[in-house]
Design a protein around this motif. Structure first.
Motif, short mmCIF file in Angstrom:
data_model
loop_
_atom_site.label_atom_id
_atom_site.label_comp_id
_atom_site.label_asym_id
_atom_site.label_seq_id
_atom_site.Cartn_x
_atom_site.Cartn_y
_atom_site.Cartn_z
N MET A 171 36.68 52.16 -25.05
CA MET A 171 37.66 51.07 -25.08
C MET A 171 38.31 50.89 -23.72
O MET A 171 38.65 49.76 -23.31
N HIS A 172 38.49 52.00 -23.01
CA HIS A 172 39.12 51.97 -21.70
C HIS A 172 38.26 51.26 -20.67
O HIS A 172 38.78 50.63 -19.73
N THR A 173 36.93 51.34 -20.85
CA THR A 173 36.03 50.82 -19.81
C THR A 173 35.28 49.54 -20.20
O THR A 173 34.75 48.86 -19.32
N ASN A 174 35.23 49.20 -21.50
CA ASN A 174 34.39 48.06 -21.91
C ASN A 174 35.15 46.75 -22.06
O ASN A 174 34.59 45.76 -22.54
N GLY A 175 36.43 46.73 -21.71
CA GLY A 175 37.21 45.50 -21.78
C GLY A 175 38.12 45.40 -22.99
O GLY A 175 38.98 44.51 -23.03
N MET A 176 37.96 46.29 -23.97
CA MET A 176 38.80 46.19 -25.15
C MET A 176 40.26 46.52 -24.85
O MET A 176 41.17 45.81 -25.30
N GLN A 177 40.48 47.58 -24.09
CA GLN A 177 41.87 47.92 -23.76
C GLN A 177 42.51 46.80 -22.96
O GLN A 177 43.66 46.40 -23.23
N LEU A 186 44.29 43.35 -35.82
CA LEU A 186 42.89 43.35 -35.38
C LEU A 186 42.50 44.80 -35.10
O LEU A 186 42.69 45.32 -34.01
N ILE A 187 41.97 45.46 -36.13
CA ILE A 187 41.58 46.86 -36.03
C ILE A 187 40.06 46.92 -36.15
O ILE A 187 39.50 46.75 -37.25
N ALA A 188 39.40 47.14 -35.03
CA ALA A 188 37.94 47.19 -35.01
C ALA A 188 37.45 48.41 -35.78
O ALA A 188 38.02 49.49 -35.68
N GLY A 189 36.34 48.24 -36.52
CA GLY A 189 35.84 49.32 -37.33
C GLY A 189 34.36 49.60 -37.12
O GLY A 189 33.68 50.03 -38.04
N THR A 190 33.88 49.36 -35.91
CA THR A 190 32.47 49.57 -35.63
C THR A 190 32.28 50.69 -34.62
O THR A 190 33.26 51.25 -34.10
N ASN A 191 31.02 51.02 -34.32
CA ASN A 191 30.72 52.04 -33.31
C ASN A 191 30.97 51.40 -31.94
O ASN A 191 30.14 50.65 -31.42
N ILE A 192 32.12 51.69 -31.38
CA ILE A 192 32.53 51.04 -30.14
C ILE A 192 31.65 51.46 -28.97
O ILE A 192 31.25 50.64 -28.14
N ALA A 193 31.33 52.73 -28.89
CA ALA A 193 30.56 53.23 -27.74
C ALA A 193 29.18 52.59 -27.66
O ALA A 193 28.62 52.46 -26.57
#
Length: 548
Positions: A85-91, A293-300
């Motif tokens: 999340m820190h690196t993929n734009g989500m944060q 908005l709470i994501a529930g998928t494999n983020i990595a």
């Protein structure tokens, strides 16, 4: 003639052993509530005052591991997700919470009565995991249950609220999801309030997410207890589940606002059988409904398409709008829905949602969504980013199960968004849909006030007066577009036409926008069952109304 109902909702699939346990827990709870809830539901309370802990002034955004991983939670999973999340734009897009769900602890408390993080799953404990998450500028959430055991059979917090809240605070927890299994039949409000007070006593700001599956009309009291509350049973990664939950949640707009939100459950974007189009619809509708908005998928391992959906800044801006209004249904006909959400600064977000299995054109107008006073309006497509102008018509070809979202700028916005009983001042009674029917064309009446759903009206941003919610929502309607005195006033599916628009005036009258006539109790009658109609405005007490 006015009755209450109880709905038992389904749960998401679990591993076989856990599924049986959780299903039995819900069944037991529902059986107890079948006795308790009808008594509680005879009166629908006004929305409670907000919790006031300074958190969730816009709907919370983050991640929860349950939808993708179930009980397979671990420190390494939480850390790798936080790093992603820190690196993929989500944060950067606003997602701040990394939330641990069930199965994080051992099956027994320690000798002091404290919860114990499973040392195999969390070798650094919850404190060590929280420290890592915090080092990335993110926040950590945790799960517990307002019962004797969690849904997966681990120690619950019922009777241990003070001890457990102190543990959470000492570990650096920022968010608590509080479930409802094995609850002994005790009233939810009592159990959840106990944890609210325990969290407050720690002095640490901990966002409190109530997860009692929409039972006991939680939306009527949740604002004074938590920052959000689940309005439904558990979501599953299917279009039918998403659609059902949308219908249950969309009519509850009056209960949401800064610091207190309706929660239609975690996002399934990127999961199961949901197509990319359906995932975008879920994200659009959740944003339009000001939902967490709470994501529930494999983020990595999320696909580029999943990440582009989850990080669409234009749609997120609608969800995170500081005005804090949940969007409402402007019209719904044949599975073609129009929702409108007023935004800070005067813009309005419009969602055109096609529930059907075929491409369809969905059309509304600037006036229907509460926009007036401009010769041209600017439309920004929130998925493509394209801009266009219109003199008033808002229309799009929408794919099956798809949603087109526009941000509409220009002119001025109206409507109050107020919800409550519509009191007939002269009679001391309430505007009522006879026998709680949903039959289109039923003439409305006055009846002794009882707080039922058939007496609860919402004045929307598009100046409609709506009753009921979800797919059963109806609008107050002047029969057949007639404008003569004596025209009956009825319920009809919302369609955005002028005979369904009403001005709530400062002198207490309610005037039909199309006719200019006033909502009137026929003949000044005061008995239960007296019918409502349109009549020439005359200032009589049978034409005075209050919405509260």
């Amino acid at each position: 003639m006015h009755t209450a109902t109880v709905t038992v909702r389904r749960l998401r699939p679990l591993p076989p052993l856990l599924s049986l346990r959780r299903t039995l827990a819900l069944a037991f709870s529902a059986l107890l509530l079948m006795v308790a809830v009808p008594l509680l539901s005879l009166g629908t309370a006004q929305p409670a005052a907000a919790l006031g802990n300074g958190l969730a002034l816009t709907p919370q955004m983050g991640f929860n591991d349950w939808n993708a991983y179930g009980c397979d939670v671990s420190e390494s999973l939480i850390k790798s997700t936080a790093q992603a999340m820190h690196t993929n734009g989500m944060q950067a897009a606003g997602y701040s919470y990394v939330n641990i769900d069930d199965c994080w602890m051992t099956h027994s408390r320690d000798s002091g009565g404290h919860l114990v993080p499973d040392p195999a799953k969390f070798p650094d404990g919850i404190k060590g995991t929280a420290d890592y998450v915090h080092s990335l500028g993110l926040k950590l959430g945790i799960y517990e249950d307002a019962g004797t055991e969690t849904c997966a059979g681990y120690p619950g917090s019922l009777g241990h609220e003070t001890t457990d809240a102190q543990s959470f605070a000492s570990w650096g927890v920022d968010y608590l999801k509080y479930d409802n299994c094995n609850n002994t039949g005790a009233p939810a409000r009592t159990r959840y309030t106990a944890m609210r007070d325990a969290l407050a006593a720690t002095g640490r700001p901990i966002l409190f997410s109530l997860c009692n599956w929409g039972q006991e009309n939680v939306w009527t009291w949740g604002a004074g207890v938590g920052n959000s509350w689940r309005t439904t049973g558990d979501i599953t990664p299917t279009y039918s589940s998403m659609l059902s939950i949308f219908h249950s949640n969309v009519g509850l707009a009056s209960y949401a606002g800064p610091g207190h939100w309706n929660d239609p459950d975690m996002l399934e974007v990127g999961n199961g059988s949901l197509t990319a189009t359906e995932s975008r619809s879920e994200f659009s509708l959740w944003a339009e409904m000001a939902a967490p908005l709470i994501a529930g998928t494999n983020i990595a391992s999320a696909s580029e398409d999943t990440l582009s959906t989850l990080t669409n800044s234009r749609v997120i801006a609608v969800d995170q709008d500081t005005l804090g209004k949940q969007g409402t249904m402007v019209s719904s006909s044949g599975g073609l829905d129009v929702l409108a959400k007023p935004l800070a600064g005067g813009d309005v977000s419009v969602a055109l949602f096609n529930e059907t299995d075929s491409t369809a054109t969905i059309t509304t107008t600037a006036a229907a969504i509460g926009k007036t006073g401009a010769s041209a309006y600017t439309l920004t497509d929130l998925w493509s980013g394209a801009s266009s102008t219109t003199s008033g018509t808002i229309s799009a070809s929408v794919p099956a199960h798809g949603t087109v979202m526009y941000r509409v700028a220009g002119g001025t916005s109206g409507g109050t968004g107020a919800t409550g009983e519509l009191h007939a001042v002269g009679a001391g009674k309430c505007l009522d849909v006879p026998n709680s029917t949903t039959t289109a064309g039923t003439q409305v009446e006055i009846w002794s006030c009882n707080g039922g759903a058939n007496q609860t009206w919402t004045h929307t941003a598009s100046d409609q007066l709506t009753v009921y919610s979800g797919s059963g929502q109806m609008c107050l309607d002047a029969y057949d577009n007639q404008t003569a005195p004596g025209t009956k006033v009825e319920i009809w599916p919302c369609n955005g036409q002028a005979n369904q628009q009403w001005s709530l005036n400062s002198n207490g009258t309610i005037a039909g926008v199309q006719s200019g006539l006033c909502l009137d109790v026929t003949g000044g009658a005061t008995a239960d069952g007296a019918l409502a109609e349109l009549w020439t405005c005359n200032g009589g007490s049978n034409q005075k109304w209050t919405l509260n």
